[in-house]
Design a protein around this motif. Structure first.
Motif, PDB file in Angstrom:
ATOM      1  N   LYS A 172       0.018  -7.535  -5.661  1.00 58.57           N
ATOM      2  CA  LYS A 172       1.021  -8.420  -5.065  1.00 58.57           C
ATOM      3  C   LYS A 172       0.889  -8.526  -3.549  1.00 58.57           C
ATOM      4  O   LYS A 172       1.369  -9.479  -2.952  1.00 58.57           O
ATOM      5  CB  LYS A 172       2.422  -7.931  -5.423  1.00 58.57           C
ATOM      6  CG  LYS A 172       2.809  -8.174  -6.885  1.00 58.57           C
ATOM      7  CD  LYS A 172       4.217  -7.689  -7.193  1.00 58.57           C
ATOM      8  CE  LYS A 172       5.263  -8.539  -6.505  1.00 58.57           C
ATOM      9  NZ  LYS A 172       6.644  -8.160  -6.891  1.00 58.57           N
ATOM     10  N   THR A 173       0.235  -7.567  -2.927  1.00 61.09           N
ATOM     11  CA  THR A 173       0.025  -7.625  -1.470  1.00 61.09           C
ATOM     12  C   THR A 173      -1.074  -8.620  -1.100  1.00 61.09           C
ATOM     13  O   THR A 173      -1.203  -8.987   0.070  1.00 61.09           O
ATOM     14  CB  THR A 173      -0.364  -6.244  -0.912  1.00 61.09           C
ATOM     15  OG1 THR A 173      -1.685  -5.893  -1.360  1.00 61.09           O
ATOM     16  CG2 THR A 173       0.620  -5.176  -1.340  1.00 61.09           C
ATOM     17  N   ASN A 175      -4.200  -7.879  -1.219  1.00 60.65           N
ATOM     18  CA  ASN A 175      -5.339  -7.116  -0.707  1.00 60.65           C
ATOM     19  C   ASN A 175      -6.358  -6.949  -1.838  1.00 60.65           C
ATOM     20  O   ASN A 175      -6.259  -6.042  -2.660  1.00 60.65           O
ATOM     21  CB  ASN A 175      -4.868  -5.747  -0.203  1.00 60.65           C
ATOM     22  CG  ASN A 175      -5.946  -4.990   0.548  1.00 60.65           C
ATOM     23  OD1 ASN A 175      -7.129  -5.074   0.196  1.00 60.65           O
ATOM     24  ND2 ASN A 175      -5.550  -4.246   1.560  1.00 60.65           N
ATOM     25  N   LEU A 211      -2.601  -0.772   3.254  1.00 60.38           N
ATOM     26  CA  LEU A 211      -1.390  -1.277   2.604  1.00 60.38           C
ATOM     27  C   LEU A 211      -0.159  -0.814   3.367  1.00 60.38           C
ATOM     28  O   LEU A 211      -0.168   0.251   3.989  1.00 60.38           O
ATOM     29  CB  LEU A 211      -1.309  -0.755   1.163  1.00 60.38           C
ATOM     30  CG  LEU A 211      -2.445  -1.159   0.212  1.00 60.38           C
ATOM     31  CD1 LEU A 211      -2.329  -0.383  -1.090  1.00 60.38           C
ATOM     32  CD2 LEU A 211      -2.419  -2.660  -0.045  1.00 60.38           C
ATOM     33  N   ASP A 212       0.892  -1.600   3.292  1.00 63.10           N
ATOM     34  CA  ASP A 212       2.147  -1.215   3.921  1.00 63.10           C
ATOM     35  C   ASP A 212       2.692   0.047   3.237  1.00 63.10           C
ATOM     36  O   ASP A 212       2.557   0.214   2.019  1.00 63.10           O
ATOM     37  CB  ASP A 212       3.157  -2.358   3.795  1.00 63.10           C
ATOM     38  CG  ASP A 212       4.402  -2.110   4.622  1.00 63.10           C
ATOM     39  OD1 ASP A 212       4.405  -2.451   5.810  1.00 63.10           O
ATOM     40  OD2 ASP A 212       5.371  -1.563   4.054  1.00 63.10           O
ATOM     41  N   VAL A 215       4.726  -0.153   0.013  1.00 63.46           N
ATOM     42  CA  VAL A 215       4.016  -0.335  -1.256  1.00 63.46           C
ATOM     43  C   VAL A 215       3.652   1.024  -1.844  1.00 63.46           C
ATOM     44  O   VAL A 215       3.851   1.288  -3.035  1.00 63.46           O
ATOM     45  CB  VAL A 215       2.744  -1.189  -1.061  1.00 63.46           C
ATOM     46  CG1 VAL A 215       1.972  -1.301  -2.369  1.00 63.46           C
ATOM     47  CG2 VAL A 215       3.105  -2.567  -0.532  1.00 63.46           C
TER      48      VAL A 215
END
Length: 277
Positions: A172-173, A175, A211-212, A215
């Motif tokens: 969903k990111t 990436n 990634l954040d 997440v």
């Protein structure tokens, strides 16, 4: 001894002084000079030497600690995660993760793969086709849609659901590198991941990529498992509509089921050469 010398000696004795001859005086001077050359370790020069030794020991300890830390990083989950670069994008479309190059060629086939992270045959298929799929995606000759199943969790949410949720949270990111490498590792190290990993380990694996933190946290605190449950059910329902059952791996090429072939060892063969022309 002359009377004069005797008198001199008497005077010296009376005064508490004793004369030394010239040779004795010279020797004394030499002894004093020599003694000045040998300094006690407690003097300032000795302290400087001591500090130098301590500094060397401290540097050596730092080097050892650094090497030990680097070794532990290599042995950590984060350090073991693959870092293959990719030249395609990733997005979540419904209950599928779609991978495609921005320069997708006209007429490139769309391949749908229904798979379960706990399915041994899915891991075997991934081993066979991973390199070919990545190359075809990078070259823009193929679009792939991964439909994650969770039917291998026989008694409720378990490894399949956890892993599907983690993979979907990463997808969903957008990436693509993170999704591709995480997906590949979960299949490649299936036995270890299914039997030994929980959400904490899955989160650590995800943290190996750009990634954040939110997440990663959603994976560690089980929030992402909800995604796994949702896509597992949706993909199971879709597969049932198509073939009246849920099994894996199942491959569709442009909507038509592809019959996976087996090699001499009985394991699935890569399908890419049959599909990409």
């Amino acid at each position: 001894m002359s009377e004069e010398n005797k008198a001199e000696t008497v005077r010296d004795t009376a005064s508490g002084k004793v004369h030394e001859d010239k040779g004795q005086r010279a020797g004394g001077v030499r002894d004093v000079r020599a003694s000045k050359k040998i300094k006690s370790p407690n003097k300032s020069g000795g302290r400087g030497f001591l500090w130098a030794v301590l500094a060397i020991i401290a540097i050596a300890a730092m080097v050892v600690a650094l090497l030990a830390w680097q070794g532990s990083q290599k042995d950590s989950i984060e350090g073991k995660m693959p870092q293959q670069d990719v030249n395609f994008t990733a997005k979540v479309d419904g209950s599928a993760v779609e991978l495609a190059s921005p320069n997708l060629k006209d007429g490139a086939p769309t391949v749908e793969i229904f798979e379960d992270f706990s399915c041994p045959h899915c891991a075997e298929l991934n081993e066979a086709d991973q390199g070919d799929v990545r190359q075809a995606l990078n070259d823009g000759r193929l679009k792939v849609r991964y439909n994650l199943l969770t039917f291998m969790d026989r008694k409720g949410p378990d490894a399949s659901t956890r892993e599907a949720g983690a993979a979907m949270a990463v997808a969903k990111t957008g990436n693509a590198k993170a999704f591709w490498n995480l997906h590949d590792y979960l299949m490649e190290e299936q036995a270890t991941v299914v039997n030994q990993w929980g959400n904490e380990e899955l989160g650590k694996a995800a943290s190996a990529y750009d990634l954040d933190g939110s997440v990663v946290d959603s994976i560690k605190n089980s929030e992402a498992e909800k995604l796994g449950e949702e896509v597992g059910k949706a993909n199971g329902d879709e597969l049932t509509k198509r073939i009246q059952t849920v099994s894996s791996p199942v491959v569709f090429v442009d909507g038509k089921q592809y019959q996976i072939k087996a090699g001499p060892d009985g394991k699935p063969k890569s399908w890419v050469s049959d599909v990409v022309k």
